[in-house]
Design an enzyme around this catalytic site. Structure first.
Site, short mmCIF file in Angstrom:
data_model
loop_
_atom_site.label_atom_id
_atom_site.label_comp_id
_atom_site.label_asym_id
_atom_site.label_seq_id
_atom_site.Cartn_x
_atom_site.Cartn_y
_atom_site.Cartn_z
N ASP A 166 0.81 -1.22 0.00
CA ASP A 166 0.00 0.00 0.00
C ASP A 166 0.85 1.27 0.00
O ASP A 166 0.36 2.34 -0.37
CB ASP A 166 -0.90 0.04 1.26
CG ASP A 166 -2.06 -0.92 1.17
OD1 ASP A 166 -2.33 -1.44 0.06
OD2 ASP A 166 -2.70 -1.15 2.21
N TYR A 212 -11.20 8.35 -3.90
CA TYR A 212 -10.50 7.76 -5.05
C TYR A 212 -11.22 8.01 -6.37
O TYR A 212 -10.73 7.62 -7.42
CB TYR A 212 -10.25 6.26 -4.75
CG TYR A 212 -9.51 6.18 -3.43
CD1 TYR A 212 -8.14 6.42 -3.37
CD2 TYR A 212 -10.20 6.02 -2.21
CE1 TYR A 212 -7.47 6.45 -2.16
CE2 TYR A 212 -9.54 6.06 -1.00
CZ TYR A 212 -8.17 6.28 -0.98
OH TYR A 212 -7.50 6.34 0.22
N ASP A 257 -14.12 9.01 0.72
CA ASP A 257 -14.31 7.72 0.05
C ASP A 257 -15.60 7.03 0.44
O ASP A 257 -15.94 5.97 -0.10
CB ASP A 257 -13.10 6.78 0.26
CG ASP A 257 -12.51 6.84 1.66
OD1 ASP A 257 -13.11 7.48 2.54
OD2 ASP A 257 -11.44 6.24 1.88
N GLY A 309 -1.53 1.96 4.81
CA GLY A 309 -2.75 2.39 4.13
C GLY A 309 -2.63 3.71 3.38
O GLY A 309 -3.43 4.63 3.61
N HIS A 364 -3.58 6.69 8.88
CA HIS A 364 -3.08 5.32 9.14
C HIS A 364 -1.59 5.29 9.47
O HIS A 364 -1.09 4.23 9.89
CB HIS A 364 -3.32 4.41 7.94
CG HIS A 364 -4.75 4.26 7.53
ND1 HIS A 364 -5.74 3.83 8.39
CD2 HIS A 364 -5.37 4.49 6.33
CE1 HIS A 364 -6.90 3.80 7.74
NE2 HIS A 364 -6.70 4.21 6.50
N ASP A 409 -13.85 9.54 7.32
CA ASP A 409 -13.35 8.69 6.22
C ASP A 409 -14.04 7.32 6.29
O ASP A 409 -14.45 6.86 7.36
CB ASP A 409 -11.84 8.52 6.41
CG ASP A 409 -11.12 7.98 5.20
OD1 ASP A 409 -10.45 8.76 4.50
OD2 ASP A 409 -11.21 6.74 4.96
N HIS A 457 -12.63 4.61 6.10
CA HIS A 457 -11.76 3.67 6.83
C HIS A 457 -11.54 4.14 8.27
O HIS A 457 -11.45 5.34 8.54
CB HIS A 457 -10.40 3.56 6.12
CG HIS A 457 -10.52 3.02 4.73
ND1 HIS A 457 -10.66 3.85 3.62
CD2 HIS A 457 -10.54 1.74 4.27
CE1 HIS A 457 -10.75 3.09 2.53
NE2 HIS A 457 -10.68 1.81 2.89
#
Ligand code: V1P
Ligand code: ZN
Length: 404
Positions: free
Chosen positions: A104, A330, A286, A154, A146, A190, A192
């Site tokens: 990543d 993204y 995202d 990440g 991250h 986010d 994530h």
């Protein structure tokens, strides 16, 4: 078409050619930064003459963070490695694996400039708030939630969110010599989980002087979904080590504006219990409909519960100084739409979602709508009423324990 907002605010927006150039090389988001700042500029949002009454705007250049600033969180070993990634160090030994520079987070040309400039940008924004030169500060190139002390993860190489929190929470001596220990709330929107930020401040509240940092991450959580961490689940309140200042609000697939409108009172209940002076909002986009992750079905600007509505609540109703950072996203034209729209909210110059994208070199990328809206799609919302009710009860109890 713009709506005026009367609340006086000083907004600071971070950008520089160096930052945009460096951020645009990030492997996970090539050229996103270029697109974002170009759209913000194309709408004239950075023209001081466009400011509404009571709002002022300062555009601040991001200068590279210095080694001491980076070392406020990162280890010397990590910094030394990522600042000088040579071909030999990448192939001859396994250090790059230890520091997370694989899969990543591959090393890339310009990595050391990128790390210094993103940290420098976020810290310039945090310092503008801390030194009371701004009420809202924006750095869309930041929000790397991250990255750890000595590990990239990440798509994140630098822990700018953590560096910003450490800056904002630093003790202050006011002119009358009173000591001020500001409370900082970190709110992560986010898709994530903010694993590194949440872990960094876990259990840090147990000092005799009381808690200074509260983290709340709203994210998707499912087996196998990145990042897997026990902290990212709805944590057992009765567990011995439950920390009411490290909070997670996991949502299932298809989360819509209606789901966010339903959980938002819980977010504000926690905020009211904690009474932060500063709020850092990680505005990863995202979770918006149209992102290639295709997990949530959140709109940018369809009304109550949309990302725009949530961020506007923070900026206009919370009475805190606000640091707005970027994060994931993204579908690059949608990320540019989102962060342009949020910039307009911060400036009290809310752009109409139906506004035509102004003509500028990236204009063709906004086909076929050529407008600023990011509407929800048709995916079903798997967040059931019973679960959202459970969230409400859970956060009410957590808020009471924060107040104790
Ligand atoms: O799933 C993983 C790891 C790779 N391991 C085998 C599991 N990584 C994710 C990382 C997502 C990072 C999100 C960052 C952010 O929160 C913002 C700061 O948005 C991953 C994914 C994914 N869809 O979850 N890596 C990749 N996709 C990937 C795809 C192509 C090439 C390299 C990585
Ligand atoms: Zn993300």
């Amino acid at each position: 078409m713009e709506q005026a907002c009367d609340a006086p605010r000083r907004v600071c927006y971070i950008v520089s050619n160096e930052l945009v150039k460096a951020s645009s090389l990030l492997p996970s988001n090539k050229n996103r930064s270029l697109l974002v700042h170009a759209l913000v500029k194309a709408y004239g949002l950075l023209d001081p003459s466009g400011c509404s009454k009571g709002t002022s705007l300062r555009v601040l250049r991001a200068s590279p963070a210095n080694p001491k600033e980076l070392a406020a969180y990162h280890t010397q070993d990590y910094l030394q490695f990522i600042m000088n990634p040579t071909a030999e160090s990448m192939t001859d030994d396994s250090d790059h694996v230890e520091f997370g520079l694989e899969e990543d987070c591959p090393p890339f040309d310009g990595l050391s400039d990128y790390v210094r400039l993103v940290a420098g940008g976020t810290l310039a924004a945090a310092n503008a708030l801390r030194e009371d030169r701004a009420d809202i500060a924006i750095c869309w190139d930041g929000g790397r939630h991250h990255a750890r002390k000595s590990e990239a993860s990440g798509f994140c190489y630098v822990a700018d969110c953590i560096l910003a929190i450490l800056t904002l929470k630093r003790m202050h001596r006011s002119p009358d010599s009173a000591v001020w220990r500001p409370r900082v709330m970190y709110l992560d929107l986010d898709l994530h989980f903010s694993d590194a930020v949440s872990e960094a401040f876990l259990d840090s509240s147990a000092t005799s002087l009381g808690p200074q940092v509260l983290t709340l991450s709203i994210h998707h959580s499912a087996p196998g979904f990145f990042p897997s961490s026990p902290l990212g689940t709805l944590r057992d309140r009765s567990a011995d080590r439950f920390d009411p200042f490290t909070l997670s609000l996991p949502l299932d697939r298809g989360a819509t504006d209606a789901t966010f409108a339903r959980i938002w009172p819980s977010v504000e209940r926690v905020k009211d219990a904690f009474r932060p002076e500063f709020v850092l909002v990680q505005c990863g986009v995202d979770g918006l409909a149209g992102d290639p992750h295709a997990v949530w079905n959140w709109s940018l600007n369809d009304g109550k519960g949309s990302l725009g509505w949530c961020v506007d609540r923070v900026c206009s109703q919370w009475g805190c100084k606000v640091l707005m950072l970027g994060g994931g996203g993204y579908n690059h034209p949608n990320a540019a739409r989102a962060w342009t729209y949020l910039t307009s909210l911060a400036l009290g110059r809310t752009l109409s979602p139906e506004a035509d994208i102004p003509d500028h070199p990236a204009f063709p990328l906004y086909a076929p709508s050529f407008t600023l809206d990011v509407p929800a799609g048709n995916a079903p919302d798997r967040n059931e009423d019973a679960y959202l009710g459970e969230i409400t009860e859970y956060f009410e109890i957590v808020a009471r324990s924060i107040e104790e």
